[in-house]
Scaffold this motif. Structure first.
Motif, PDB file in Angstrom:
ATOM      1  N   ASP A   1      -1.262   4.977 -17.122  1.00  0.00           N
ATOM      2  CA  ASP A   1      -1.214   4.702 -15.675  1.00  0.00           C
ATOM      3  C   ASP A   1      -2.423   3.894 -15.209  1.00  0.00           C
ATOM      4  O   ASP A   1      -2.395   3.280 -14.150  1.00  0.00           O
ATOM      5  CB  ASP A   1      -1.120   6.025 -14.896  1.00  0.00           C
ATOM      6  CG  ASP A   1      -2.231   6.988 -15.274  1.00  0.00           C
ATOM      7  OD1 ASP A   1      -2.723   6.906 -16.427  1.00  0.00           O
ATOM      8  OD2 ASP A   1      -2.637   7.806 -14.438  1.00  0.00           O
ATOM      9  N   GLN A   2      -3.517   3.903 -15.967  1.00  0.00           N
ATOM     10  CA  GLN A   2      -4.683   3.091 -15.603  1.00  0.00           C
ATOM     11  C   GLN A   2      -4.913   2.005 -16.655  1.00  0.00           C
ATOM     12  O   GLN A   2      -6.041   1.595 -16.892  1.00  0.00           O
ATOM     13  CB  GLN A   2      -5.919   3.968 -15.380  1.00  0.00           C
ATOM     14  CG  GLN A   2      -6.280   4.874 -16.532  1.00  0.00           C
ATOM     15  CD  GLN A   2      -7.316   5.926 -16.159  1.00  0.00           C
ATOM     16  OE1 GLN A   2      -7.001   7.000 -15.646  1.00  0.00           O
ATOM     17  NE2 GLN A   2      -8.588   5.624 -16.426  1.00  0.00           N
ATOM     18  N   ASN A   3      -3.815   1.595 -17.255  1.00  0.00           N
ATOM     19  CA  ASN A   3      -3.860   0.532 -18.255  1.00  0.00           C
ATOM     20  C   ASN A   3      -4.809   0.878 -19.404  1.00  0.00           C
ATOM     21  O   ASN A   3      -5.436  -0.008 -20.007  1.00  0.00           O
ATOM     22  CB  ASN A   3      -4.249  -0.791 -17.597  1.00  0.00           C
ATOM     23  CG  ASN A   3      -3.616  -1.963 -18.284  1.00  0.00           C
ATOM     24  OD1 ASN A   3      -3.061  -1.808 -19.361  1.00  0.00           O
ATOM     25  ND2 ASN A   3      -3.709  -3.134 -17.690  1.00  0.00           N
TER      26      ASN A   3
ATOM     27  N   ASN B   1       8.328   4.082 -23.987  1.00  0.00           N
ATOM     28  CA  ASN B   1       7.860   3.534 -22.707  1.00  0.00           C
ATOM     29  C   ASN B   1       6.538   2.801 -22.815  1.00  0.00           C
ATOM     30  O   ASN B   1       5.580   3.302 -23.402  1.00  0.00           O
ATOM     31  CB  ASN B   1       7.684   4.670 -21.687  1.00  0.00           C
ATOM     32  CG  ASN B   1       8.998   5.378 -21.455  1.00  0.00           C
ATOM     33  OD1 ASN B   1      10.052   4.731 -21.409  1.00  0.00           O
ATOM     34  ND2 ASN B   1       8.949   6.698 -21.352  1.00  0.00           N
TER      35      ASN B   1
ATOM     36  N   SER C   1       4.331   0.539 -19.994  1.00  0.00           N
ATOM     37  CA  SER C   1       4.369  -0.028 -18.644  1.00  0.00           C
ATOM     38  C   SER C   1       3.570  -1.321 -18.545  1.00  0.00           C
ATOM     39  O   SER C   1       3.687  -2.048 -17.589  1.00  0.00           O
ATOM     40  CB  SER C   1       3.829   0.988 -17.645  1.00  0.00           C
ATOM     41  OG  SER C   1       2.514   1.333 -18.009  1.00  0.00           O
ATOM     42  N   HIS C   2       2.740  -1.604 -19.522  1.00  0.00           N
ATOM     43  CA  HIS C   2       1.911  -2.805 -19.417  1.00  0.00           C
ATOM     44  C   HIS C   2       2.094  -3.673 -20.655  1.00  0.00           C
ATOM     45  O   HIS C   2       2.598  -3.219 -21.687  1.00  0.00           O
ATOM     46  CB  HIS C   2       0.442  -2.416 -19.272  1.00  0.00           C
ATOM     47  CG  HIS C   2      -0.140  -1.911 -20.560  1.00  0.00           C
ATOM     48  ND1 HIS C   2       0.325  -0.780 -21.180  1.00  0.00           N
ATOM     49  CD2 HIS C   2      -1.100  -2.415 -21.370  1.00  0.00           C
ATOM     50  CE1 HIS C   2      -0.339  -0.607 -22.306  1.00  0.00           C
ATOM     51  NE2 HIS C   2      -1.206  -1.579 -22.456  1.00  0.00           N
TER      52      HIS C   2
ATOM     53  N   GLU D   1       4.487   5.071 -25.142  1.00  0.00           N
ATOM     54  CA  GLU D   1       4.643   6.521 -24.999  1.00  0.00           C
ATOM     55  C   GLU D   1       5.964   6.932 -25.645  1.00  0.00           C
ATOM     56  O   GLU D   1       6.976   6.267 -25.443  1.00  0.00           O
ATOM     57  CB  GLU D   1       4.674   6.829 -23.507  1.00  0.00           C
ATOM     58  CG  GLU D   1       4.362   8.253 -23.171  1.00  0.00           C
ATOM     59  CD  GLU D   1       4.421   8.444 -21.680  1.00  0.00           C
ATOM     60  OE1 GLU D   1       3.364   8.576 -21.065  1.00  0.00           O
ATOM     61  OE2 GLU D   1       5.554   8.429 -21.147  1.00  0.00           O
TER      62      GLU D   1
END
Ligand code: PMP
Ligand code: GLU
Length: 399
Positions: free
Chosen positions: A147-149, A314, A316-317, A328
């Motif tokens: 979530d914070q890269n 997953n 996200s980045h 993930e």
């Protein structure tokens, strides 16, 4: 009876090397395994570097080398730091070793006393923790999630520092996440560190040349902390020279001297032939570095796209550097394999992917994030396509 010392008994074996070894064992049995476990470029060392090594053999560079490295190589590293990074160092501040791994370990052993705290943002490279253990230091892990890269914030750093903090280990571009700290993010960390003059910073920059967002930024560029930074770098990744074994530090002279003393008792100077090859790497044409970087960038794009098409894996980045993805995989925990075994962890998943899917990856536990799995994309596009198709099928078979 096994009487190995407590120090070594407590040491965990390298998970990256262990998975790679397993994949080689299966290959030796005739199983066609694609190895995404170990992080090493699949390119051959560029020809002009190999030629320098051949010449060094003919020129009889066969004697003990100076413990901190041959002076022309140390000067070439000083030049490189000036030209590529805008950093001023003297040759006396450069110590060449048998790999960035040895350089990190040297620095940790030279700085950390029993009970000193070492801040390590997680996910981290597997070996940092074990090296701190060897030095009898205590690891303070700062969780920096997806979530914070996967990057530590200045507030997290500030909160982790105590009067016992001796060292921060920062890796950018990062193994295992591929995250890269920007100049402003590094400046914000440097501002925190400026307030704590007893904290040293080990900047592991071994993936410097494998960066997809532009120029490499070093935390050593901030004058207020430069005299506490130990840069670790080497030729393994950028010049495709993993097997040659050469790394180096650029550090305050007293730390350089300490590493020199340690090496003098422990390994002596790095291989003389390798040093001449590395000198050619730093002083020769740099276009090979850019060609390999571009190939890694194409592979990064390919892998990111393929992962998007794998349900429940997953990410996200988009990783900005190095040659790893760290998606993930926790939604597979609790599921059953076709043989009826339950996947309880990222390592279980990695083992299932290896044994049933014939693709070697490494579970995130040993990188400090048990919900993720690391895959190296330092292999051909053809191999990557086949590997991710196997991964997709194997994951789809989990119920
Ligand atoms: N640091 C990091 C973050 C790495 O991934 C590696 C892996 N090779 C090293 C250091 C060690 O590099 P070398 O092969 O030069 O010892
Ligand atoms: N650094 C690489 C990796 O993480 C090489 C293996 C190792 O030295 O641990 O896969």
């Amino acid at each position: 009876m096994n009487q190995v010392s407590d120090r070594i008994a407590a040491l965990a074996p390298s998970a990256t090397l262990a998975m790679s070894q397993k994949s080689q064992e299966l290959k030796a049995q005739g199983i066609d395994v694609i190895n995404l476990s170990v992080g090493e470029p699949d390119f051959n060392t560029p020809d002009h570097i190999k030629a320098a090594a051949q010449k060094a053999i003919s020129d009889n560079f066969s004697f003990y080398s100076p413990v901190p490295g041959f002076m022309p190589l140390r000067k070439a590293i000083v030049e490189k730091l000036k030209k590529e990074n805008g950093l001023d160092y003297e040759a006396s501040q450069i110590i060449v070793s048998g790999g960035a791994k040895q350089s990190v370990c040297n620095a940790v052993l030279c700085l950390v006393n029993k009970g000193d705290e070492v801040i390590i943002p997680a996910p981290y490279w597997v070996s940092y923790i074990e090296m701190v253990k060897l030095a009898e230091g205590s690891c303070v892990i700062v969780k920096a999630g997806m979530d914070q890269n996967f990057k530590m914030t200045p507030a997290q750093l500030e909160a982790a520092i105590t009067p016992k903090t001796k060292l921060l280990i920062l890796c950018s571009p990062s193994n295992p996440t591929g995250s890269v700290y920007s100049k402003s993010e590094l400046k914000a960390l440097a501002d925190v560190l400026a307030k704590h003059p007893n904290v040293y910073i080990l900047a592991d920059e071994i993936y410097e040349h494998i960066n997809y967002i532009g120029k490499h930024e070093s935390i050593a560029q901030f004058a207020e902390i430069k005299d506490r930074v130990i840069i670790v770098n080497g030729v393994s990744k950028g010049y495709a020279m993993t097997g040659w074994r050469l790394g180096w530090i650029a550090a305050p002279e007293w730390i350089a001297k300490a590493c020199n003393k340690l090496q003098g008792q422990y390994t002596s100077g790095c291989c003389s032939i390798t040093q001449k090859a590395a000198e050619a790497a730093y002083t020769g044409d740099q276009s090979c570095v850019e060609e390999m970087r571009k190939a890694f960038e194409r592979r990064r794009d390919l892998v990111v796209d393929m992962i998007k098409n794998i349900p429940n894996l997953n990410m996200s980045h988009k990783p900005d550097g190095a040659f790893y993805v760290f998606p993930e995989c926790k939604s597979f925990f609790g599921k059953k394999t076709p043989k009826g075994d339950v996947i309880n962890s990222a390592s279980d998943l990695a083992m299932y992917l290896l044994v049933e899917g014939h693709v070697a990856c490494v579970g995130g536990e040993s990188f400090g994030d048990p919900d993720c799995i690391r895959m190296s994309y330092a292999t051909s596009e053809e191999n990557l396509k086949e590997a991710f198709s196997r991964i997709k099928n194997a994951l789809a078979a989990l119920k």
